[in-house]
Design a protein around this motif. Sequence first.
Motif, mmCIF file in Angstrom:
data_model
loop_
_atom_site.group_PDB
_atom_site.id
_atom_site.type_symbol
_atom_site.label_atom_id
_atom_site.label_comp_id
_atom_site.label_asym_id
_atom_site.label_seq_id
_atom_site.Cartn_x
_atom_site.Cartn_y
_atom_site.Cartn_z
ATOM 1 N N VAL A 61 0.855 -1.188 0.000
ATOM 2 C CA VAL A 61 0.000 0.000 0.000
ATOM 3 C C VAL A 61 0.889 1.236 0.000
ATOM 4 O O VAL A 61 1.705 1.435 0.911
ATOM 5 N N MET A 62 0.716 2.085 -1.032
ATOM 6 C CA MET A 62 1.621 3.216 -1.248
ATOM 7 C C MET A 62 1.267 4.452 -0.429
ATOM 8 O O MET A 62 2.086 5.355 -0.274
ATOM 9 N N GLY A 63 0.028 4.519 0.088
ATOM 10 C CA GLY A 63 -0.332 5.706 0.854
ATOM 11 C C GLY A 63 -1.768 5.660 1.330
ATOM 12 O O GLY A 63 -2.518 4.720 1.059
ATOM 13 N N GLU A 64 -2.150 6.707 2.051
ATOM 14 C CA GLU A 64 -3.495 6.810 2.597
ATOM 15 C C GLU A 64 -3.813 8.286 2.759
ATOM 16 O O GLU A 64 -2.941 9.090 3.088
ATOM 17 N N GLY A 65 -5.057 8.666 2.494
ATOM 18 C CA GLY A 65 -5.415 10.068 2.670
ATOM 19 C C GLY A 65 -6.534 10.484 1.754
ATOM 20 O O GLY A 65 -7.073 9.683 0.990
ATOM 21 N N GLU A 66 -6.878 11.769 1.819
ATOM 22 C CA GLU A 66 -8.006 12.279 1.047
ATOM 23 C C GLU A 66 -7.575 12.974 -0.238
ATOM 24 O O GLU A 66 -8.365 13.097 -1.170
ATOM 25 N N ASN A 67 -6.321 13.448 -0.298
ATOM 26 C CA ASN A 67 -5.853 14.129 -1.511
ATOM 27 C C ASN A 67 -5.366 13.079 -2.509
ATOM 28 O O ASN A 67 -4.170 12.905 -2.753
ATOM 29 N N ILE A 68 -6.330 12.376 -3.089
ATOM 30 C CA ILE A 68 -6.032 11.154 -3.838
ATOM 31 C C ILE A 68 -5.257 11.427 -5.126
ATOM 32 O O ILE A 68 -4.286 10.729 -5.435
ATOM 33 N N LEU A 126 1.022 -7.103 -5.099
ATOM 34 C CA LEU A 126 0.010 -6.217 -5.664
ATOM 35 C C LEU A 126 0.270 -4.808 -5.153
ATOM 36 O O LEU A 126 0.227 -4.550 -3.954
ATOM 37 N N ARG A 127 0.554 -3.919 -6.068
ATOM 38 C CA ARG A 127 0.791 -2.526 -5.700
ATOM 39 C C ARG A 127 -0.550 -1.812 -5.572
ATOM 40 O O ARG A 127 -1.298 -1.693 -6.539
ATOM 41 N N VAL A 128 -0.842 -1.351 -4.362
ATOM 42 C CA VAL A 128 -2.089 -0.630 -4.083
ATOM 43 C C VAL A 128 -1.745 0.846 -3.907
ATOM 44 O O VAL A 128 -0.923 1.206 -3.064
ATOM 45 N N ASP A 129 -2.364 1.693 -4.700
ATOM 46 C CA ASP A 129 -2.031 3.117 -4.663
ATOM 47 C C ASP A 129 -2.416 3.787 -3.358
ATOM 48 O O ASP A 129 -1.662 4.588 -2.811
ATOM 49 N N CYS A 130 -3.606 3.453 -2.872
ATOM 50 C CA CYS A 130 -4.117 4.234 -1.744
ATOM 51 C C CYS A 130 -5.190 3.461 -0.980
ATOM 52 O O CYS A 130 -6.046 2.811 -1.585
ATOM 53 N N LEU A 157 -0.274 10.887 -8.398
ATOM 54 C CA LEU A 157 0.808 11.486 -9.184
ATOM 55 C C LEU A 157 2.160 11.220 -8.531
ATOM 56 O O LEU A 157 3.148 10.907 -9.208
ATOM 57 N N LYS A 158 2.199 11.317 -7.216
ATOM 58 C CA LYS A 158 3.440 11.044 -6.480
ATOM 59 C C LYS A 158 3.857 9.583 -6.660
ATOM 60 O O LYS A 158 5.036 9.284 -6.886
ATOM 61 N N ASN A 159 2.893 8.663 -6.576
ATOM 62 C CA ASN A 159 3.191 7.236 -6.744
ATOM 63 C C ASN A 159 3.784 6.927 -8.114
ATOM 64 O O ASN A 159 4.544 5.972 -8.276
ATOM 65 N N ARG A 160 3.420 7.733 -9.115
ATOM 66 C CA ARG A 160 3.905 7.510 -10.479
ATOM 67 C C ARG A 160 5.148 8.325 -10.801
ATOM 68 O O ARG A 160 5.627 8.317 -11.940
ATOM 69 N N GLY A 161 5.640 9.038 -9.806
ATOM 70 C CA GLY A 161 6.849 9.831 -10.010
ATOM 71 C C GLY A 161 6.634 11.038 -10.900
ATOM 72 O O GLY A 161 7.568 11.524 -11.543
ATOM 73 N N ILE A 162 5.389 11.536 -10.951
ATOM 74 C CA ILE A 162 5.065 12.671 -11.815
ATOM 75 C C ILE A 162 5.349 13.973 -11.075
ATOM 76 O O ILE A 162 4.749 14.257 -10.036
ATOM 77 N N LYS A 163 6.250 14.772 -11.634
ATOM 78 C CA LYS A 163 6.598 16.050 -11.003
ATOM 79 C C LYS A 163 5.948 17.230 -11.720
ATOM 80 O O LYS A 163 5.667 18.254 -11.106
ATOM 81 N N ASP A 164 5.748 17.090 -13.025
ATOM 82 C CA ASP A 164 5.113 18.163 -13.796
ATOM 83 C C ASP A 164 3.636 17.823 -13.968
ATOM 84 O O ASP A 164 3.226 17.202 -14.954
ATOM 85 N N LYS A 165 2.837 18.239 -13.001
ATOM 86 C CA LYS A 165 1.416 17.884 -12.972
ATOM 87 C C LYS A 165 0.673 18.397 -14.198
ATOM 88 O O LYS A 165 -0.110 17.669 -14.817
ATOM 89 N N ASP A 166 0.899 19.655 -14.567
ATOM 90 C CA ASP A 166 0.154 20.258 -15.677
ATOM 91 C C ASP A 166 0.418 19.537 -16.994
ATOM 92 O O ASP A 166 -0.505 19.253 -17.761
ATOM 93 N N ASN A 167 1.695 19.231 -17.268
ATOM 94 C CA ASN A 167 2.033 18.543 -18.516
ATOM 95 C C ASN A 167 1.487 17.122 -18.545
ATOM 96 O O ASN A 167 1.149 16.596 -19.604
#
Length: 522
Positions: free
Chosen positions: A5-12, A414-418, A17-27
């Motif tokens: 399990v990679m994380g927990e919280g409401e800002n899903i 099994l990789r679980v995002d959240c 994006l963090k789990n996928r290593g995405i730094k440039d959110k807009d692009n």
Amino acid sequence: MKWKVMGEGENIIELLLKNRGIKDKDNFLNPPPPKSPLKIPVKAIKRVELAVKNQEPVIVYGDYDVDGICATAIVWETLNKMGAKVLPFIPRRENEGYGLSIAGIDNIDTQTKLIITVDSGIVAHEAVAYAKKKGIDVIILDHHEKPKALPKAYAIIHTDKLCAAGIAYFFSCVIASEARQSLLELAAIATVCDMMPLTGVNRSIVKHGLKSLNETNRPGLKALYDVAGIKTVGVYEIGYMIGPRLNAAGRIDSALTALRLLCTKDIAKAQEWARQLNDINKERQAMVEESVTHAHQAVSSQQLAVREKIIVIEHESYHPGIIGLIAGKLTEKYYLPSIVISKKDGVSRASARSISGFNIIEAIRTTEKLLINAGGHPAAAGFTIETTNISDFKLQIIEYAKLKLTDNLLEKTLRVDCKIDIKNVNHSLFTALCTLEPYGMGNPQPVFCSEVTVLNTRTMGAIGQHIKLTLENGLEAVGFNMSHFAAKLKAGQKVSLAYTLDLNFYNGKTTLQLKIKDIIFH
């Protein structure tokens, strides 16, 4: 199966994006039109221009899978539009075999002065040298893993960050000085089917390519949509409906049928070729089913999945065009690297699939003294071998696997995002998740886990192989091929579900549905 399990919280969305290593959110959420990451050698551009100017016969030498077919179509269409004297060539699996070969060169126009390989060539030392002796320049466009020494080609354009059709697209943009949407749609098909990570430039190719695919003017694609029953094209339709039909031709027949389908402007011929590909695909499905059953029996009778850390099987009945599919099915079932060999008199062909963390082409190349040739990627590869060397190959690759495959690598995870509260699973969440599409390698569909109370369980499917759960808040969850859980699930029972979210369309109603990945009982 172990859950990570990679994380927990409401800002899903931010967590995903963090789990996928995405730094440039807009692009990432709004990919710009694809921009080339390649440096095309000036000498390659000049050589193509010279061939066009002098009307030198040019061959676009492709491959018989979706990536190779699409890449061939892209370069051939570009050169043809530029006025080049150009022909495509797709080797037949049974005759010339994979990639640029001496046999293939002998079967092309004897007046040829330039060969442009797509989706192969990076390991074709002998073939490139042979072409050079015949006065033929070779430009290589390839994305397979580089060997220690490169062929002495006229020019090499290589990256492992794109599929071959992606390289072909950017190469064509440069030599023709224009970017055409009709070519981008072919690059998008190949990017999905060749399982490239859908991040960065590949995400741009697919995002913009999907728009083009849904508005395509290609008679061949329109005909293929019709026979496959496709209304809207997404990643699923490419990977599971379009790709298999294009691939089928090269697996058990001639890939030229698929190439002709993509390139034709004749509606009647497009419809005819689409029907042919559909029929060939049905034949391919039956062959795979029969061979996979045989392969499972071989693995079981020899206890290969128990005794060894890698599965290696060979048989005369395995068609060389489907051994990759057989290997994939074995790896999926046993979670072990698998090598399937189509055993023939003299020379045999093999295909391999791997698990995360085990580089299969690197493993195969440790036995290179026994092989005729080998090529591929960390997750999938192929090779040819003299049949008399198969026994020695098996001994060496099994020993290598024993050394490299640790128990940790062999444990399926099994990789679980959240982890989220089931009360927060609603249409608003699903709508927010849609901004992350298209999903694929490098950007998988988000997997969640929640503790739930099961109100009702029933089986469904022709033989009751699937399950459907009714949960506490009115949500429904389906588990395909999970009937083995049915007897354990009782009304009022609390369990943890790992799942993805999807929409279910039934009787004119659209409802949110959980697709179960795994169940943990408390």
